[in-house]
Design an enzyme around this catalytic site. Structure first.
Site, short mmCIF file in Angstrom:
data_model
loop_
_atom_site.label_atom_id
_atom_site.label_comp_id
_atom_site.label_asym_id
_atom_site.label_seq_id
_atom_site.Cartn_x
_atom_site.Cartn_y
_atom_site.Cartn_z
N HIS A 157 0.85 -1.21 0.00
CA HIS A 157 0.00 0.00 0.00
C HIS A 157 0.88 1.25 0.00
O HIS A 157 0.63 2.21 -0.75
CB HIS A 157 -0.88 0.05 1.26
CG HIS A 157 -1.92 -1.02 1.36
ND1 HIS A 157 -2.13 -1.73 2.51
CD2 HIS A 157 -2.82 -1.49 0.45
CE1 HIS A 157 -3.12 -2.60 2.32
NE2 HIS A 157 -3.56 -2.47 1.09
N LYS A 168 -17.47 -7.09 6.18
CA LYS A 168 -16.13 -7.68 6.21
C LYS A 168 -15.62 -7.63 7.65
O LYS A 168 -15.59 -6.56 8.25
CB LYS A 168 -15.20 -6.83 5.33
CG LYS A 168 -14.55 -7.59 4.18
CD LYS A 168 -13.64 -6.63 3.43
CE LYS A 168 -12.89 -7.30 2.31
NZ LYS A 168 -12.06 -6.35 1.58
N ARG A 208 -1.91 -6.16 -8.42
CA ARG A 208 -0.82 -7.09 -8.13
C ARG A 208 -0.71 -8.16 -9.20
O ARG A 208 0.30 -8.32 -9.84
CB ARG A 208 -1.02 -7.76 -6.78
CG ARG A 208 -0.57 -6.94 -5.62
CD ARG A 208 -1.18 -7.41 -4.35
NE ARG A 208 -2.62 -7.25 -4.39
CZ ARG A 208 -3.41 -7.40 -3.36
NH1 ARG A 208 -2.93 -7.76 -2.21
NH2 ARG A 208 -4.71 -7.20 -3.48
N SER A 223 -2.69 -7.69 2.89
CA SER A 223 -3.01 -7.58 4.32
C SER A 223 -3.29 -8.96 4.89
O SER A 223 -2.90 -9.29 6.00
CB SER A 223 -4.23 -6.67 4.53
OG SER A 223 -3.95 -5.37 4.08
P1 ADP Z 1 -9.69 -3.82 -0.70
O1 ADP Z 1 -10.36 -4.57 0.41
O2 ADP Z 1 -10.48 -2.68 -1.24
O3 ADP Z 1 -9.10 -4.70 -1.79
P2 ADP Z 1 -7.01 -3.51 0.28
O4 ADP Z 1 -6.60 -2.80 1.52
O5 ADP Z 1 -6.79 -4.99 0.27
O6 ADP Z 1 -8.49 -3.11 0.02
O7 ADP Z 1 -6.27 -2.88 -0.96
C1 ADP Z 1 -6.44 -1.53 -1.34
C2 ADP Z 1 -5.83 -1.32 -2.70
O8 ADP Z 1 -4.43 -1.53 -2.64
C3 ADP Z 1 -6.34 -2.27 -3.78
O9 ADP Z 1 -6.39 -1.56 -4.99
C4 ADP Z 1 -5.29 -3.34 -3.82
O10 ADP Z 1 -5.25 -3.97 -5.08
C5 ADP Z 1 -4.05 -2.51 -3.58
N1 ADP Z 1 -2.95 -3.30 -3.04
C6 ADP Z 1 -2.95 -4.09 -1.95
N2 ADP Z 1 -1.75 -4.66 -1.76
C7 ADP Z 1 -0.96 -4.23 -2.77
C8 ADP Z 1 0.39 -4.49 -3.17
N3 ADP Z 1 1.16 -5.32 -2.50
N4 ADP Z 1 0.85 -3.85 -4.29
C9 ADP Z 1 0.05 -3.03 -4.98
N5 ADP Z 1 -1.23 -2.75 -4.68
C10 ADP Z 1 -1.73 -3.35 -3.59
#
Ligand code: ADP
Length: 165
Positions: free
Chosen positions: A19, A43, A92, A130
């Site tokens: 992130h 969630k 990703r 996460s």
């Molecule tokens: P959500 O529940 O909306 O997917 P996340 O917190 O999991 O929320 O992710 C928020 C955003 O960050 C999403 O667009 C996700 O694809 C992106 N993201 C999460 N981890 C990574 C990573 N390692 N590299 C790039 N983008 C990421």
């Protein structure tokens, strides 16, 4: 001058270096990047919204062009309310693509004035989520390269473990 604002929405449960990488690169493109925690009662989360706000604010304290907020409801509506021209999302793997394509199209249907922009993950973080950070830390695995130190400490506290150096 007109400020270009973008919203970076997500669960951030918790914030990872993946992130952070998107946030650091995103601020280079926009004048203001709003990291927005989507409150989703369906969630189940490890960290409360308040905890997540606190963590992200702490980690990004040195980034004046980043704001941290939380919202309920539709992301596009929140983006419009904040005067954003774009919703920023990270990609990703192929796995993310289908879901993100659906979301982006749905959001465009709701309000075509907000564009969804994707940023490719850095190869260093393509495997970081996460979810897997939480799992690895629960079993005492080393996550020091995957999350900022503030998150490591809080995960250790939640898991009842002493943080590893
Ligand atoms: P959500 O529940 O909306 O997917 P996340 O917190 O999991 O929320 O992710 C928020 C955003 O960050 C999403 O667009 C996700 O694809 C992106 N993201 C999460 N981890 C990574 C990573 N390692 N590299 C790039 N983008 C990421």
């Amino acid at each position: 001058m007109h400020r270009r604002v973008a919203v970076y929405p997500g669960s951030f449960d918790p914030l990872t270096n993946g992130h952070l990488d998107i946030i650091r690169r995103g601020v280079e493109v926009f004048d203001l990047l709003i990291v927005a925690i989507a409150e989703n009662s369906r969630k189940s989360s490890m960290f409360t919204v308040e905890e997540r706000l606190e963590i992200i604010r702490e980690v990004l304290v040195d980034q004046p062009r980043v704001e941290v907020d939380a919202f309920e409801g539709l992301t596009v509506e929140y983006a419009v309310k904040r005067g954003a021209v774009a919703i920023l999302r990270g990609l990703r793997a192929v796995l993310d693509f289908e879901y993100e394509l659906q979301m982006a199209n749905m959001n465009r249907k709701i309000d075509p004035s907000v564009e969804t922009l994707f940023m490719m993950t850095s190869e260093k973080y393509f495997f970081v989520s996460s979810q897997n950070v939480k799992e690895v830390s629960q079993f005492g695995g080393d996550i020091s390269e995957l999350v900022p130190p503030q998150v490591m400490a809080r995960l250790a506290a939640k898991n009842g473990l002493s943080p590893r150096a």
